[in-house]
Design a protein around this motif. Structure first.
Motif, mmCIF file in Angstrom:
data_model
loop_
_atom_site.group_PDB
_atom_site.id
_atom_site.type_symbol
_atom_site.label_atom_id
_atom_site.label_comp_id
_atom_site.label_asym_id
_atom_site.label_seq_id
_atom_site.Cartn_x
_atom_site.Cartn_y
_atom_site.Cartn_z
ATOM 1 N N ILE A 49 38.457 37.370 83.989
ATOM 2 C CA ILE A 49 37.810 38.585 84.506
ATOM 3 C C ILE A 49 37.516 38.423 85.994
ATOM 4 O O ILE A 49 37.738 39.351 86.781
ATOM 5 C CB ILE A 49 36.539 38.910 83.709
ATOM 6 C CG1 ILE A 49 36.915 39.369 82.292
ATOM 7 C CG2 ILE A 49 35.702 39.977 84.418
ATOM 8 C CD1 ILE A 49 35.742 39.507 81.349
ATOM 9 N N LYS A 50 37.044 37.254 86.396
ATOM 10 C CA LYS A 50 36.774 36.996 87.816
ATOM 11 C C LYS A 50 38.063 37.099 88.644
ATOM 12 O O LYS A 50 38.044 37.641 89.748
ATOM 13 C CB LYS A 50 36.120 35.640 88.002
ATOM 14 C CG LYS A 50 34.664 35.614 87.559
ATOM 15 C CD LYS A 50 34.041 34.243 87.759
ATOM 16 C CE LYS A 50 32.579 34.251 87.360
ATOM 17 N NZ LYS A 50 31.949 32.941 87.538
ATOM 18 N N ILE A 51 39.157 36.572 88.118
ATOM 19 C CA ILE A 51 40.443 36.678 88.811
ATOM 20 C C ILE A 51 40.837 38.141 88.939
ATOM 21 O O ILE A 51 41.301 38.587 89.999
ATOM 22 C CB ILE A 51 41.535 35.868 88.067
ATOM 23 C CG1 ILE A 51 41.261 34.373 88.210
ATOM 24 C CG2 ILE A 51 42.925 36.232 88.578
ATOM 25 C CD1 ILE A 51 42.122 33.495 87.296
ATOM 26 N N GLY A 52 40.649 38.917 87.869
ATOM 27 C CA GLY A 52 40.955 40.349 87.917
ATOM 28 C C GLY A 52 40.138 41.089 88.951
ATOM 29 O O GLY A 52 40.641 41.935 89.681
ATOM 30 N N ILE A 53 38.860 40.758 89.035
ATOM 31 C CA ILE A 53 37.986 41.393 90.033
ATOM 32 C C ILE A 53 38.472 41.069 91.439
ATOM 33 O O ILE A 53 38.529 41.943 92.302
ATOM 34 C CB ILE A 53 36.520 40.944 89.827
ATOM 35 C CG1 ILE A 53 35.979 41.552 88.532
ATOM 36 C CG2 ILE A 53 35.654 41.323 91.020
ATOM 37 C CD1 ILE A 53 34.637 40.970 88.085
ATOM 38 N N GLU A 54 38.826 39.815 91.688
ATOM 39 C CA GLU A 54 39.320 39.433 93.014
ATOM 40 C C GLU A 54 40.610 40.164 93.357
ATOM 41 O O GLU A 54 40.802 40.596 94.497
ATOM 42 C CB GLU A 54 39.525 37.925 93.091
ATOM 43 C CG GLU A 54 38.240 37.135 93.184
ATOM 44 C CD GLU A 54 37.373 37.565 94.375
ATOM 45 O OE1 GLU A 54 37.895 37.678 95.492
ATOM 46 O OE2 GLU A 54 36.167 37.783 94.148
ATOM 47 N N LYS A 55 41.497 40.315 92.378
ATOM 48 C CA LYS A 55 42.748 41.042 92.632
ATOM 49 C C LYS A 55 42.472 42.493 92.999
ATOM 50 O O LYS A 55 43.125 43.047 93.867
ATOM 51 C CB LYS A 55 43.665 40.960 91.405
ATOM 52 C CG LYS A 55 44.291 39.606 91.229
ATOM 53 C CD LYS A 55 45.243 39.574 90.052
ATOM 54 C CE LYS A 55 45.895 38.215 89.942
ATOM 55 N NZ LYS A 55 46.906 38.177 88.878
ATOM 56 N N LEU A 56 41.496 43.103 92.347
ATOM 57 C CA LEU A 56 41.143 44.487 92.663
ATOM 58 C C LEU A 56 40.517 44.602 94.043
ATOM 59 O O LEU A 56 40.779 45.549 94.779
ATOM 60 C CB LEU A 56 40.178 45.052 91.611
ATOM 61 C CG LEU A 56 40.787 45.338 90.245
ATOM 62 C CD1 LEU A 56 39.689 45.695 89.252
ATOM 63 C CD2 LEU A 56 41.812 46.450 90.333
ATOM 64 N N LYS A 57 39.716 43.626 94.411
ATOM 65 C CA LYS A 57 39.090 43.630 95.747
ATOM 66 C C LYS A 57 40.137 43.527 96.844
ATOM 67 O O LYS A 57 39.982 44.096 97.918
ATOM 68 C CB LYS A 57 38.104 42.468 95.884
ATOM 69 C CG LYS A 57 36.798 42.670 95.165
ATOM 70 C CD LYS A 57 35.905 41.462 95.395
ATOM 71 C CE LYS A 57 34.592 41.579 94.671
ATOM 72 N NZ LYS A 57 33.751 40.385 94.875
#
Length: 59
Positions: A49-57
């Motif tokens: 989930i943290k990786i996904g958030i970073e990709k969205l940022k």
């Protein structure tokens, strides 16, 4: 999760689809987000989930 979805006043699919994508790495899966999270465990779920958030940022 469902309390959060209700608080944000969005539909389940609007919140669960991105969650499933983040934890599975795929848009379509035979299992739902909760089943995938159960299989991969809490630590791996949070990591993905943290990786996904970073990709969205960074998008």
């Amino acid at each position: 999760m469902f309390e959060y979805i209700a608080k944000k006043e969005c539909k389940n699919g609007q919140a669960l689809w991105p969650l499933r994508t983040a934890v599975s790495g795929k848009q379509m899966t035979p299992a739902g987000a909760f089943e995938i999270m159960n299989v991969i465990g809490k630590d791996e779920t949070i990591k993905r989930i943290k990786i996904g958030i970073e990709k969205l940022k960074n998008a």
